[in-house]
Design a protein around this motif. Structure first.
Motif, PDB file in Angstrom:
ATOM      1  N   PRO A  76     -46.875  26.235 -44.442  1.00  0.00           N
ATOM      2  CA  PRO A  76     -48.185  26.777 -44.796  1.00  0.00           C
ATOM      3  C   PRO A  76     -49.321  25.848 -44.384  1.00  0.00           C
ATOM      4  CG  PRO A  76     -46.654  26.945 -46.641  1.00  0.00           C
ATOM      5  CD  PRO A  76     -45.999  26.078 -45.610  1.00  0.00           C
ATOM      6  N   THR A  77     -50.531  26.358 -44.475  1.00  0.00           N
ATOM      7  CA  THR A  77     -51.726  25.604 -44.102  1.00  0.00           C
ATOM      8  C   THR A  77     -51.840  24.324 -44.933  1.00  0.00           C
ATOM      9  OG1 THR A  77     -52.836  27.688 -43.587  1.00  0.00           O
ATOM     10  CG2 THR A  77     -54.226  25.734 -43.871  1.00  0.00           C
ATOM     11  N   PRO A  78     -52.099  23.176 -44.280  1.00  0.00           N
ATOM     12  CA  PRO A  78     -52.281  21.935 -45.042  1.00  0.00           C
ATOM     13  C   PRO A  78     -53.374  22.073 -46.099  1.00  0.00           C
ATOM     14  CG  PRO A  78     -52.076  21.443 -42.710  1.00  0.00           C
ATOM     15  CD  PRO A  78     -52.164  22.936 -42.819  1.00  0.00           C
ATOM     16  N   GLY A  79     -53.141  21.439 -47.236  1.00  0.00           N
ATOM     17  CA  GLY A  79     -54.112  21.465 -48.314  1.00  0.00           C
ATOM     18  C   GLY A  79     -53.944  22.611 -49.289  1.00  0.00           C
ATOM     19  N   THR A  80     -52.991  23.495 -49.038  1.00  0.00           N
ATOM     20  CA  THR A  80     -52.763  24.621 -49.942  1.00  0.00           C
ATOM     21  C   THR A  80     -51.611  24.310 -50.889  1.00  0.00           C
ATOM     22  OG1 THR A  80     -51.193  25.679 -48.438  1.00  0.00           O
ATOM     23  CG2 THR A  80     -53.523  26.223 -48.159  1.00  0.00           C
ATOM     24  N   PRO A  81     -51.544  24.979 -52.050  1.00  0.00           N
ATOM     25  CA  PRO A  81     -50.408  24.779 -52.958  1.00  0.00           C
ATOM     26  C   PRO A  81     -49.064  25.105 -52.295  1.00  0.00           C
ATOM     27  CG  PRO A  81     -52.196  25.880 -54.108  1.00  0.00           C
ATOM     28  CD  PRO A  81     -52.582  25.846 -52.661  1.00  0.00           C
ATOM     29  N   ALA A  82     -49.060  26.113 -51.436  1.00  0.00           N
ATOM     30  CA  ALA A  82     -47.812  26.473 -50.754  1.00  0.00           C
ATOM     31  C   ALA A  82     -47.344  25.349 -49.837  1.00  0.00           C
ATOM     32  CB  ALA A  82     -48.011  27.768 -49.960  1.00  0.00           C
ATOM     33  N   ARG A  83     -48.300  24.677 -49.175  1.00  0.00           N
ATOM     34  CA  ARG A  83     -47.926  23.560 -48.308  1.00  0.00           C
ATOM     35  C   ARG A  83     -47.390  22.405 -49.127  1.00  0.00           C
ATOM     36  NH1 ARG A  83     -48.728  22.055 -42.974  1.00  0.00           N
ATOM     37  NH2 ARG A  83     -47.775  20.023 -42.654  1.00  0.00           N
ATOM     38  N   LEU A  84     -48.004  22.145 -50.268  1.00  0.00           N
ATOM     39  CA  LEU A  84     -47.523  21.072 -51.133  1.00  0.00           C
ATOM     40  C   LEU A  84     -46.083  21.344 -51.570  1.00  0.00           C
ATOM     41  CD1 LEU A  84     -47.993  18.479 -52.715  1.00  0.00           C
ATOM     42  CD2 LEU A  84     -48.971  19.861 -54.559  1.00  0.00           C
ATOM     43  N   ARG A  85     -45.785  22.599 -51.898  1.00  0.00           N
ATOM     44  CA  ARG A  85     -44.419  22.953 -52.301  1.00  0.00           C
ATOM     45  C   ARG A  85     -43.436  22.697 -51.162  1.00  0.00           C
ATOM     46  NH1 ARG A  85     -42.356  28.711 -54.938  1.00  0.00           N
ATOM     47  NH2 ARG A  85     -40.122  28.305 -54.716  1.00  0.00           N
ATOM     48  N   CYS A  86     -43.786  23.125 -49.957  1.00  0.00           N
ATOM     49  CA  CYS A  86     -42.881  22.900 -48.825  1.00  0.00           C
ATOM     50  C   CYS A  86     -42.761  21.421 -48.499  1.00  0.00           C
ATOM     51  CB  CYS A  86     -43.378  23.680 -47.606  1.00  0.00           C
ATOM     52  SG  CYS A  86     -43.048  25.454 -47.676  1.00  0.00           S
ATOM     53  N   SER A  87     -43.874  20.691 -48.597  1.00  0.00           N
ATOM     54  CA  SER A  87     -43.829  19.247 -48.321  1.00  0.00           C
ATOM     55  C   SER A  87     -42.907  18.539 -49.311  1.00  0.00           C
ATOM     56  CB  SER A  87     -45.230  18.647 -48.386  1.00  0.00           C
ATOM     57  OG  SER A  87     -46.032  19.124 -47.338  1.00  0.00           O
ATOM     58  N   TYR A  88     -42.914  19.009 -50.543  1.00  0.00           N
ATOM     59  CA  TYR A  88     -42.013  18.421 -51.541  1.00  0.00           C
ATOM     60  C   TYR A  88     -40.572  18.496 -51.064  1.00  0.00           C
ATOM     61  CZ  TYR A  88     -39.119  17.920 -55.680  1.00  0.00           C
ATOM     62  OH  TYR A  88     -38.149  17.513 -56.556  1.00  0.00           O
ATOM     63  N   TRP A  89     -40.145  19.663 -50.568  1.00  0.00           N
ATOM     64  CA  TRP A  89     -38.748  19.811 -50.139  1.00  0.00           C
ATOM     65  C   TRP A  89     -38.460  19.006 -48.879  1.00  0.00           C
ATOM     66  CZ3 TRP A  89     -36.035  21.163 -53.934  1.00  0.00           C
ATOM     67  CH2 TRP A  89     -36.475  22.093 -54.868  1.00  0.00           C
ATOM     68  N   LEU A  90     -39.452  18.854 -48.000  1.00  0.00           N
ATOM     69  CA  LEU A  90     -39.252  18.031 -46.807  1.00  0.00           C
ATOM     70  C   LEU A  90     -38.937  16.588 -47.188  1.00  0.00           C
ATOM     71  CD1 LEU A  90     -42.050  19.206 -44.333  1.00  0.00           C
ATOM     72  CD2 LEU A  90     -39.665  19.926 -44.413  1.00  0.00           C
ATOM     73  N   GLN A 125     -34.872  22.060 -43.616  1.00  0.00           N
ATOM     74  CA  GLN A 125     -34.699  20.677 -44.073  1.00  0.00           C
ATOM     75  C   GLN A 125     -33.666  20.585 -45.193  1.00  0.00           C
ATOM     76  OE1 GLN A 125     -35.382  17.905 -42.914  1.00  0.00           O
ATOM     77  NE2 GLN A 125     -36.301  16.439 -44.326  1.00  0.00           N
ATOM     78  N   MET A 126     -33.669  21.551 -46.095  1.00  0.00           N
ATOM     79  CA  MET A 126     -32.749  21.514 -47.236  1.00  0.00           C
ATOM     80  C   MET A 126     -31.322  21.878 -46.864  1.00  0.00           C
ATOM     81  SD  MET A 126     -34.030  20.347 -49.986  1.00  0.00           S
ATOM     82  CE  MET A 126     -32.723  20.919 -51.096  1.00  0.00           C
ATOM     83  N   SER A 127     -31.113  22.396 -45.677  1.00  0.00           N
ATOM     84  CA  SER A 127     -29.759  22.822 -45.297  1.00  0.00           C
ATOM     85  C   SER A 127     -28.780  21.656 -45.249  1.00  0.00           C
ATOM     86  CB  SER A 127     -29.790  23.524 -43.934  1.00  0.00           C
ATOM     87  OG  SER A 127     -30.154  22.617 -42.889  1.00  0.00           O
ATOM     88  N   PHE A 128     -29.229  20.496 -44.769  1.00  0.00           N
ATOM     89  CA  PHE A 128     -28.287  19.391 -44.572  1.00  0.00           C
ATOM     90  C   PHE A 128     -27.716  18.868 -45.883  1.00  0.00           C
ATOM     91  CE2 PHE A 128     -26.874  15.095 -43.589  1.00  0.00           C
ATOM     92  CZ  PHE A 128     -26.169  15.283 -42.411  1.00  0.00           C
ATOM     93  N   PRO A 129     -28.538  18.554 -46.903  1.00  0.00           N
ATOM     94  CA  PRO A 129     -27.931  18.104 -48.158  1.00  0.00           C
ATOM     95  C   PRO A 129     -27.035  19.149 -48.809  1.00  0.00           C
ATOM     96  CG  PRO A 129     -30.302  18.370 -48.407  1.00  0.00           C
ATOM     97  CD  PRO A 129     -30.005  18.446 -46.953  1.00  0.00           C
ATOM     98  N   LEU A 130     -27.353  20.430 -48.645  1.00  0.00           N
ATOM     99  CA  LEU A 130     -26.495  21.451 -49.254  1.00  0.00           C
ATOM    100  C   LEU A 130     -25.184  21.606 -48.496  1.00  0.00           C
ATOM    101  CD1 LEU A 130     -29.121  24.102 -50.357  1.00  0.00           C
ATOM    102  CD2 LEU A 130     -27.916  22.408 -51.741  1.00  0.00           C
ATOM    103  N   GLU A 131     -25.219  21.467 -47.195  1.00  0.00           N
ATOM    104  CA  GLU A 131     -23.971  21.478 -46.438  1.00  0.00           C
ATOM    105  C   GLU A 131     -23.137  20.244 -46.776  1.00  0.00           C
ATOM    106  OE1 GLU A 131     -25.644  22.002 -42.540  1.00  0.00           O
ATOM    107  OE2 GLU A 131     -25.215  24.139 -42.540  1.00  0.00           O
TER     108      GLU A 131
END
Length: 224
Positions: free
Chosen positions: A84-98, A175-181
């Protein structure tokens, strides 16, 4: 042209997958692990001083670390489709998982691998019981409880939305695929213990871009 310095059975498989999802042209430069040590070959140090994979080159840009590579590709070529666009709550959520994938999820999975190997590694007969005892104590007292904590957390997150970034598939899921695999290979993740996480793995493996990345990258097997 983007060049992926691709080590077999490694995190760089995620980068191939993202590039396939994005439909970007790229080249692969292949490196093979040492069959005994499973370490990357020294040639990778000519690309990055740490000699780790993944690393990409894109013109004059050389970038390492899965999360940084994903952010670079998504921001430069993704037009807000994959992050998502930087600075948005959605981007913060995705950045957390990265950041979470490597910063929090992978350390106990790496410890699981190391102490499992310690318990089964060749050693003089009088040392083996000591090694097994130490490994077992660390696994039972710290590693396994940590893995349960994280897997419970992740199972609960997928109860809120079908994907880690929300309702739509995104780079966060790649990004989350590797730890789950890794958890499926090392930590007993299966359809019975964590049905939502297991379903996530089946859904990503069924994606055409995931399968194309396997075809281009070669055999992909998580070390258990």
């Amino acid at each position: 042209m983007i060049v992926v310095h691709h080590l077999n059975n490694s995190r760089s498989q995620r980068i191939l997958w993202l590039l396939e999802e994005m439909g970007l042209p790229y080249e692969i430069k292949r490196y093979q692990r040492d069959p005994k040590t499973l370490l990357a070959p020294p040639e990778l140090r000519q690309v990055h001083p740490l000699g780790k994979s993944p690393v990409i080159t894109d013109g004059d840009v050389t970038t390492a670390e899965s999360g940084a590579i994903i952010e670079y590709l998504a921001d430069r070529y993704g037009q807000d489709q994959w992050l998502p666009t930087p600075g948005t709550p959605a981007r913060l959520r995705c950045s957390y998982w990265l950041h979470y994938a490597e910063g929090s999820a992978m350390p106990p999975l790496l410890l699981k691998l190391v102490f499992n190997r310690l318990a089964t590694s060749p050693a003089p007969f009088f040392v083996k019981p000591l090694l097994r005892g130490i490994a077992g104590k660390v696994l039972r007292g710290f590693v396994d409880p940590q893995l349960k904590l994280h897997l419970d957390f992740l199972e609960g997150e997928l109860a809120k939305s079908p994907w880690f970034g929300g309702d739509a598939f995104s780079a966060a899921d790649i990004q989350m695929s590797f730890p789950l695999e890794a958890a499926a290979a090392r930590a007993g993740l299966n359809a019975t213990t964590r049905p939502r996480l297991w379903d996530f793995l089946q859904r990503i493996r069924a994606r055409p871009a995931y399968q194309r990345a396997i075809e281009r990258g070669g055999d992909y097997e998580m070390v258990g």
